[in-house]
Design an enzyme around this catalytic site. Structure first.
Site, PDB file in Angstrom:
ATOM      1  N   CYS A   1      -8.548  10.334   6.721  1.00  6.52           N
ATOM      2  CA  CYS A   1      -8.353  11.677   7.264  1.00  6.52           C
ATOM      3  C   CYS A   1      -8.486  11.691   8.778  1.00  6.52           C
ATOM      4  CB  CYS A   1      -9.370  12.628   6.624  1.00  6.52           C
ATOM      5  SG  CYS A   1      -9.302  14.285   7.314  1.00  6.52           S
TER       6      CYS A   1
ATOM      7  N   CYS B   1     -10.222  14.660  10.289  1.00  3.73           N
ATOM      8  CA  CYS B   1     -11.688  14.698  10.154  1.00  3.73           C
ATOM      9  C   CYS B   1     -12.333  13.754  11.163  1.00  3.73           C
ATOM     10  CB  CYS B   1     -12.138  14.239   8.770  1.00  3.73           C
ATOM     11  SG  CYS B   1     -11.203  14.910   7.421  1.00  3.73           S
ATOM     12  N   ASP B   2     -11.744  12.576  11.345  1.00  2.00           N
ATOM     13  CA  ASP B   2     -12.445  11.510  12.062  1.00  2.00           C
ATOM     14  C   ASP B   2     -11.817  11.122  13.395  1.00  2.00           C
ATOM     15  OD1 ASP B   2     -14.152  11.357   9.884  1.00  2.00           O
ATOM     16  OD2 ASP B   2     -12.841   9.985   8.812  1.00  2.00           O
TER      17      ASP B   2
END
Ligand code: NAP
Length: 311
Positions: free
Chosen positions: A135, A138-139
């Site tokens: 993701c 997300c990261d």
């Protein structure tokens, strides 16, 4: 009605599940929705959604899902946090076990979606969360001024790569063929972006690094020449598609060769009274709006089923 007994139980809280919840609760069926381990589904790990009708300026994925949930709640949907652990569809009412408790329903709508696919390497399992991610949204933030790789050649790989260019100094797309699968418009965006370079005809045979160091690079194999090389990266993002979340339905419902739930007569599964919608059925379109559309159909199908059975 006895405790934990419902007319409809919906499994999953992505666009399909929440749309089914909006329709069934608005039809006074008082549904229970089991949220699963990623409440809101895959859209909660995306950023902007530009193609969901009704939002001319686009909307953030998590916000879209929060709105859908609010809408379902407005009509009285009951939400249960937890995962469906086991199902028994052999008799009606059907039974679903969540957090070790049994819940019963006359009809079920499965909208459990799909999850990110992995390459199947031991090193990727060991390093997930330590430089291996599925993701980017997300990261990505952790890779400011670093060099990263994105594995895959579809729209997701390109979208994640474009997103990562906001942080990383360089993004390499590692693709196993010499042509991207992504749509033309996405391909053009990737080709135009100076921070993106594509490593064609290449597969990752190992992800290098330890938990202590994080990812340090990958071992690559050129599938045309057979040449093995090592390349340094600070992070590896996997964007190689998805697999349906149907583990608990194996031997309970008919699944296709890839594990997607088979439906006929619109959203009816191989068991009368059990319906399925969204990405758990659809391996072709996989859009938020198509998931919402089939979620709506499944709710109408369930409503008609309950009426026809005089439940
Ligand atoms: P996808 O279209 O199935 O692409 C998966 C990619 O990963 C393919 O390029 C495939 O290679 C590669 N791949 C699969 N297994 C692999 C393996 N074991 N090793 C190496 N490479 C592997 O999946 P997706 O990109 O997640 O997209 C899914 C759907 O969502 C599509 O319909 C897409 O259009 C849609 N989507 C749309 C948007 C958007 O509109 N902005 C964004 C994201 C996704 P091959 O090409 O060789 O098969």
């Amino acid at each position: 009605m006895e405790e934990n007994r419902y007319r409809v139980i919906i499994i999953g809280s992505g666009p399909a599940g929440l749309t089914a919840a909006i329709y069934t609760s608005r039809a006074n069926l008082n549904p229970l929705l089991i949220e699963g381990n990623q409440p809101g589904g895959q859209l909660t790990i995306t950023t902007g959604v530009d193609n969901y009708p009704g939002f001319s300026e686009g909307i953030q994925g998590p916000q879209l899902m929060a709105e859908m949930k609010k809408q379902a709640r407005r009509f009285g949907t009951n939400f249960l946090s937890g995962e469906a652990e086991e199902v028994d569809f052999s008799n009606r009412p059907f039974t679903i076990k969540v957090n070790d408790k049994n819940y019963k329903a006359d009809s079920i709508i499965i909208a459990s979606g799909a999850s990110a696919r992995f390459l199947g390497l031991e090193s990727e399992k060991r390093l997930i969360g330590f430089g291996v991610s599925t993701c980017a949204t997300c990261d990505g933030y952790f890779y400011k001024d670093k060099e990263v790789a994105v594995v895959g050649g579809g729209d997701s790989a390109v979208e994640e790569s474009l997103f990562l260019t906001k942080f990383a100094s360089k993004v390499y797309i590692i693709h196993r063929r010499n042509q991207l699968r992504a749509t033309k418009i996405m391909q053009d965006k990737a080709f135009k972006n100076e921070k993106i370079e594509i490593l064609w005809d290449s597969i990752v045979t190992e992800i290098l690094g330890e938990k202590e160091t994080g990812v340090t690079g990958v071992k690559l194999k050129n599938v045309k020449t057979g040449e093995i090389s090592e390349k340094r990266f600070d992070g590896v993002f996997l964007a190689i598609g998805h697999i349906p979340n149907t583990e608990i339905f194996k031997n309970k419902l008919e699944l296709d060769e890839k594990g997607y739930i088979k439906t006929s007569h619109r959203t009816q599964t191989s068991i009368k009274g059990v319906f399925a919608a969204g990405d758990v059925v659809d391996k072709v379109y996989r859009q938020a709006v198509t998931a919402a559309g089939t979620g709506c159909i499944s709710a109408l199908d369930a409503e008609r089923f309950l009426e026809s059975e005089k439940i």
